[in-house]
Design an enzyme around this catalytic site. Sequence first.
Site, PDB file in Angstrom:
ATOM      1  N   TYR A  40     -18.851 -32.934   4.182  1.00 16.70           N
ATOM      2  CA  TYR A  40     -20.065 -32.218   3.808  1.00 16.70           C
ATOM      3  C   TYR A  40     -21.253 -33.008   4.354  1.00 16.70           C
ATOM      4  O   TYR A  40     -21.124 -33.709   5.347  1.00 16.70           O
ATOM      5  CB  TYR A  40     -20.096 -32.022   2.271  1.00 16.70           C
ATOM      6  CG  TYR A  40     -21.096 -30.986   1.827  1.00 16.70           C
ATOM      7  CD1 TYR A  40     -21.115 -29.719   2.380  1.00 16.70           C
ATOM      8  CD2 TYR A  40     -22.059 -31.308   0.860  1.00 16.70           C
ATOM      9  CE1 TYR A  40     -22.058 -28.781   2.002  1.00 16.70           C
ATOM     10  CE2 TYR A  40     -23.003 -30.375   0.469  1.00 16.70           C
ATOM     11  CZ  TYR A  40     -22.997 -29.121   1.047  1.00 16.70           C
ATOM     12  OH  TYR A  40     -23.949 -28.198   0.680  1.00 16.70           O
ATOM     13  N   LYS A  95      -0.820  -8.971  -0.679  1.00 19.95           N
ATOM     14  CA  LYS A  95      -0.755  -8.875   0.788  1.00 19.95           C
ATOM     15  C   LYS A  95      -1.119 -10.227   1.406  1.00 19.95           C
ATOM     16  O   LYS A  95      -0.497 -10.674   2.355  1.00 19.95           O
ATOM     17  CB  LYS A  95      -1.697  -7.758   1.269  1.00 19.95           C
ATOM     18  CG  LYS A  95      -1.687  -7.482   2.750  1.00 19.95           C
ATOM     19  CD  LYS A  95      -0.305  -7.289   3.346  1.00 19.95           C
ATOM     20  CE  LYS A  95       0.488  -6.139   2.831  1.00 19.95           C
ATOM     21  NZ  LYS A  95       0.239  -4.857   3.379  1.00 19.95           N
ATOM     22  N   GLU A 137      -6.771  -2.280   4.065  1.00 24.65           N
ATOM     23  CA  GLU A 137      -5.654  -1.921   3.181  1.00 24.65           C
ATOM     24  C   GLU A 137      -6.068  -0.809   2.238  1.00 24.65           C
ATOM     25  O   GLU A 137      -7.171  -0.853   1.656  1.00 24.65           O
ATOM     26  CB  GLU A 137      -5.283  -3.109   2.279  1.00 24.65           C
ATOM     27  CG  GLU A 137      -4.436  -4.173   2.909  1.00 24.65           C
ATOM     28  CD  GLU A 137      -2.987  -3.760   3.091  1.00 24.65           C
ATOM     29  OE1 GLU A 137      -2.362  -4.290   4.013  1.00 24.65           O
ATOM     30  OE2 GLU A 137      -2.469  -2.907   2.332  1.00 24.65           O
ATOM     31  N   ASP A 163      -1.655   0.113   6.634  1.00 25.35           N
ATOM     32  CA  ASP A 163      -0.980   1.378   6.279  1.00 25.35           C
ATOM     33  C   ASP A 163      -0.803   2.274   7.505  1.00 25.35           C
ATOM     34  O   ASP A 163       0.087   3.111   7.542  1.00 25.35           O
ATOM     35  CB  ASP A 163      -1.775   2.137   5.211  1.00 25.35           C
ATOM     36  CG  ASP A 163      -2.075   1.260   4.022  1.00 25.35           C
ATOM     37  OD1 ASP A 163      -1.141   0.879   3.325  1.00 25.35           O
ATOM     38  OD2 ASP A 163      -3.258   0.924   3.811  1.00 25.35           O
ATOM     39  N   ALA A 196       0.471  14.059   6.945  1.00 20.51           N
ATOM     40  CA  ALA A 196      -0.430  13.825   8.075  1.00 20.51           C
ATOM     41  C   ALA A 196      -1.625  13.019   7.588  1.00 20.51           C
ATOM     42  O   ALA A 196      -2.781  13.361   7.823  1.00 20.51           O
ATOM     43  CB  ALA A 196      -0.862  15.157   8.684  1.00 20.51           C
ATOM     44  N   ASN A 293       6.422   6.052  -1.328  1.00 22.10           N
ATOM     45  CA  ASN A 293       6.612   5.048  -2.375  1.00 22.10           C
ATOM     46  C   ASN A 293       5.956   5.513  -3.661  1.00 22.10           C
ATOM     47  O   ASN A 293       4.939   6.187  -3.609  1.00 22.10           O
ATOM     48  CB  ASN A 293       5.974   3.717  -1.933  1.00 22.10           C
ATOM     49  CG  ASN A 293       6.909   2.947  -1.018  1.00 22.10           C
ATOM     50  OD1 ASN A 293       8.118   2.955  -1.187  1.00 22.10           O
ATOM     51  ND2 ASN A 293       6.326   2.283  -0.034  1.00 22.10           N
ATOM     52  N   ASN A 324       6.220  -2.856   6.036  1.00 21.00           N
ATOM     53  CA  ASN A 324       5.159  -3.327   6.952  1.00 21.00           C
ATOM     54  C   ASN A 324       5.165  -4.834   7.130  1.00 21.00           C
ATOM     55  O   ASN A 324       4.670  -5.339   8.135  1.00 21.00           O
ATOM     56  CB  ASN A 324       3.767  -2.997   6.390  1.00 21.00           C
ATOM     57  CG  ASN A 324       3.587  -1.547   6.122  1.00 21.00           C
ATOM     58  OD1 ASN A 324       4.516  -0.772   6.284  1.00 21.00           O
ATOM     59  ND2 ASN A 324       2.390  -1.156   5.727  1.00 21.00           N
TER      60      ASN A 324
HETATM   61  P1  NAD Z   1      -2.234   9.704   2.658  1.00 17.65           P
HETATM   62  O1  NAD Z   1      -2.737  10.122   1.349  1.00 17.65           O
HETATM   63  O2  NAD Z   1      -3.176   9.232   3.693  1.00 17.65           O
HETATM   64  O3  NAD Z   1      -1.402  10.925   3.298  1.00 17.65           O
HETATM   65  C1  NAD Z   1      -0.518  11.740   2.580  1.00 17.65           C
HETATM   66  C2  NAD Z   1      -0.220  12.974   3.400  1.00 17.65           C
HETATM   67  O4  NAD Z   1       0.852  13.667   2.795  1.00 17.65           O
HETATM   68  C3  NAD Z   1      -1.378  13.952   3.486  1.00 17.65           C
HETATM   69  O5  NAD Z   1      -1.454  14.473   4.789  1.00 17.65           O
HETATM   70  C4  NAD Z   1      -0.969  15.082   2.524  1.00 17.65           C
HETATM   71  O6  NAD Z   1      -1.484  16.336   2.895  1.00 17.65           O
HETATM   72  C5  NAD Z   1       0.533  15.036   2.698  1.00 17.65           C
HETATM   73  N1  NAD Z   1       1.259  15.627   1.583  1.00 17.65           N
HETATM   74  C6  NAD Z   1       1.118  15.414   0.266  1.00 17.65           C
HETATM   75  N2  NAD Z   1       2.003  16.154  -0.422  1.00 17.65           N
HETATM   76  C7  NAD Z   1       2.696  16.869   0.474  1.00 17.65           C
HETATM   77  C8  NAD Z   1       3.740  17.800   0.386  1.00 17.65           C
HETATM   78  N3  NAD Z   1       4.249  18.157  -0.782  1.00 17.65           N
HETATM   79  N4  NAD Z   1       4.226  18.332   1.531  1.00 17.65           N
HETATM   80  C9  NAD Z   1       3.724  17.971   2.719  1.00 17.65           C
HETATM   81  N5  NAD Z   1       2.750  17.069   2.867  1.00 17.65           N
HETATM   82  C10 NAD Z   1       2.239  16.534   1.758  1.00 17.65           C
HETATM   83  O7  NAD Z   1      -1.153   8.609   2.368  1.00 17.65           O
HETATM   84  P2  NAD Z   1      -0.454   7.550   3.354  1.00 17.65           P
HETATM   85  O8  NAD Z   1      -1.134   6.259   3.286  1.00 17.65           O
HETATM   86  O9  NAD Z   1      -0.284   8.179   4.683  1.00 17.65           O
HETATM   87  O10 NAD Z   1       0.958   7.363   2.624  1.00 17.65           O
HETATM   88  C11 NAD Z   1       1.806   8.461   2.401  1.00 17.65           C
HETATM   89  C12 NAD Z   1       3.055   8.010   1.665  1.00 17.65           C
HETATM   90  O11 NAD Z   1       3.807   7.115   2.462  1.00 17.65           O
HETATM   91  C13 NAD Z   1       2.789   7.291   0.353  1.00 17.65           C
HETATM   92  O12 NAD Z   1       3.776   7.634  -0.573  1.00 17.65           O
HETATM   93  C14 NAD Z   1       2.938   5.835   0.729  1.00 17.65           C
HETATM   94  O13 NAD Z   1       3.336   5.048  -0.367  1.00 17.65           O
HETATM   95  C15 NAD Z   1       4.030   5.915   1.760  1.00 17.65           C
HETATM   96  N6  NAD Z   1       4.006   4.807   2.710  1.00 17.65           N
HETATM   97  C16 NAD Z   1       5.149   4.102   2.875  1.00 17.65           C
HETATM   98  C17 NAD Z   1       5.181   3.063   3.775  1.00 17.65           C
HETATM   99  C18 NAD Z   1       6.447   2.305   3.973  1.00 17.65           C
HETATM  100  O14 NAD Z   1       6.494   1.371   4.715  1.00 17.65           O
HETATM  101  N7  NAD Z   1       7.541   2.675   3.367  1.00 17.65           N
HETATM  102  C19 NAD Z   1       4.042   2.719   4.476  1.00 17.65           C
HETATM  103  C20 NAD Z   1       2.878   3.478   4.306  1.00 17.65           C
HETATM  104  C21 NAD Z   1       2.870   4.533   3.422  1.00 17.65           C
END
Ligand code: NAD
Length: 442
Positions: A40, A95, A137, A163, A196, A293, A324
């Site tokens: 310092y 994280k 995140e 993500d 999406a 998840n 991830n």
């Molecule tokens: P987000 O909210 O950005 O996107 C969710 C998408 O799912 C949206 O486009 C929504 O319209 C769509 N959706 C919701 N319900 C639906 C249905 N019944 N039918 C069709 N489409 C539907 O979320 P995100 O960050 O993209 O994450 C999405 C999911 O993936 C979460 O459950 C998250 O925990 C999981 N995830 C998992 C991992 C992994 O490594 N396993 C990594 C990232 C995200």
Amino acid sequence: MFLLVSTEVLAERLHKLYKGKLSIFPKVPIQSHEEFAIWYTPGVASPCREIAKDVDKVHEYTIKGNLVAIVSDGSRVLGLGNIGPEASLPVMEGKALLLKFLADVDAFPICLKASKASEIIETVLRLSPTFGGICLEDIDAPKCFEVLEALNHELDIPVIHDDQQGTAVVVLAALKNALKIVGKRLSDIRSVHLGAGAAGLSVARLLIASGADPSKMILVDSKGILYAGRPGMDRWKEELAGLTNGEGRTGGLKEAMEGADVVIGLSRPGPGVITKEMIESMADDPIVFALANPYPEISPEEALKAGARIVATGRSDFPNQVNNALATPAIFRALLDVRAKGAPIEVFLAAADVIAQYAEEKGLKEDFIVPNIGDEELYAREASALVEVAVRKGIARLRVSPEEEYERVVSRIKRLREAHRIMITSSIIPHIPIIQEAKEGI
Ligand code: NAD
């Protein structure tokens, strides 16, 4: 001891007991108080002057060279939704713990009271002098796309949204290996992308960059199949809707999945989002990634019973966990080590290749398409490949050879683990006590 209580109870008690998971610890020796004259004032003026003359020297004289900000507004946290900045802090600390433990990256959680993209962008720009990298995140879509684009444009340090890009890297790696098992090529497959959002759109983009044919991809969100001109889409969905769905299908997931080779679910927690009948309507040897998840869109048991040849989820209690943590820590390790000015897509493509190859060397089978996060050598292998990509892409301020990087990463992780072990065995880090679940009436 862990068997006495559920993971949830244990997590709640232990977070409270340890008061979080991170601490700041000096990394310089201090044998007497006089030495603060070095660390310092007045001594510190000397490195300050060096940096003032040449700002790049901040990487050499300070923590910046190994420091990543984990930035969130708490607007879309794991399976918890919009829980706000304070409630998201345990996740961001977690994280940071992963980045430290897996790749010796010092990471600090920054949970922002901010609701608009512009507020997050502005704040991160102002914080950026302290950090060598930014890890976004759990920021909801489409805000997260705007934040990532703007920060990548404005900053000369790597900015990664875990993500989006972290997920995309591991999905691509897992898919490459699944396709090797079923004997199909990425450029030939028909894939359905359920969800999406942050993860789904980023996965679609990385697959296209890796050689998937966009016209054979169909994206589905909560309103059904994406097609060019569908009303009410943001510009990120519009861009992919214009490239994908060459057949111009309309309808919902059922219509999208007929004849598909692969379905990648990144939508909402199941079960029941993907049904048995939908899997039965897919092409031979269906590949089902149900990654929502905490509960996959369809349970792995049901997917396998419906004829899925390979199933992956986001969970550690099933085989083929898409995690991830296999990607992001090593990506930051490499980018910090070359003092990278950014994180181009080639870095993510190369990381997916290393992860896929690493699992392949261990022997691919239906229930083993991605490495485990405990595979320590993976991180050094990734970082070593990525420094080469960074140098080739012209984003490296420092030239580090892959061999040098490999040795460095192996030894720094070994040193870190040894220091951690010593702190545990000497009780500087207190041992986990035996915790029993309080039951009613006891
Ligand atoms: P987000 O909210 O950005 O996107 C969710 C998408 O799912 C949206 O486009 C929504 O319209 C769509 N959706 C919701 N319900 C639906 C249905 N019944 N039918 C069709 N489409 C539907 O979320 P995100 O960050 O993209 O994450 C999405 C999911 O993936 C979460 O459950 C998250 O925990 C999981 N995830 C998992 C991992 C992994 O490594 N396993 C990594 C990232 C995200």
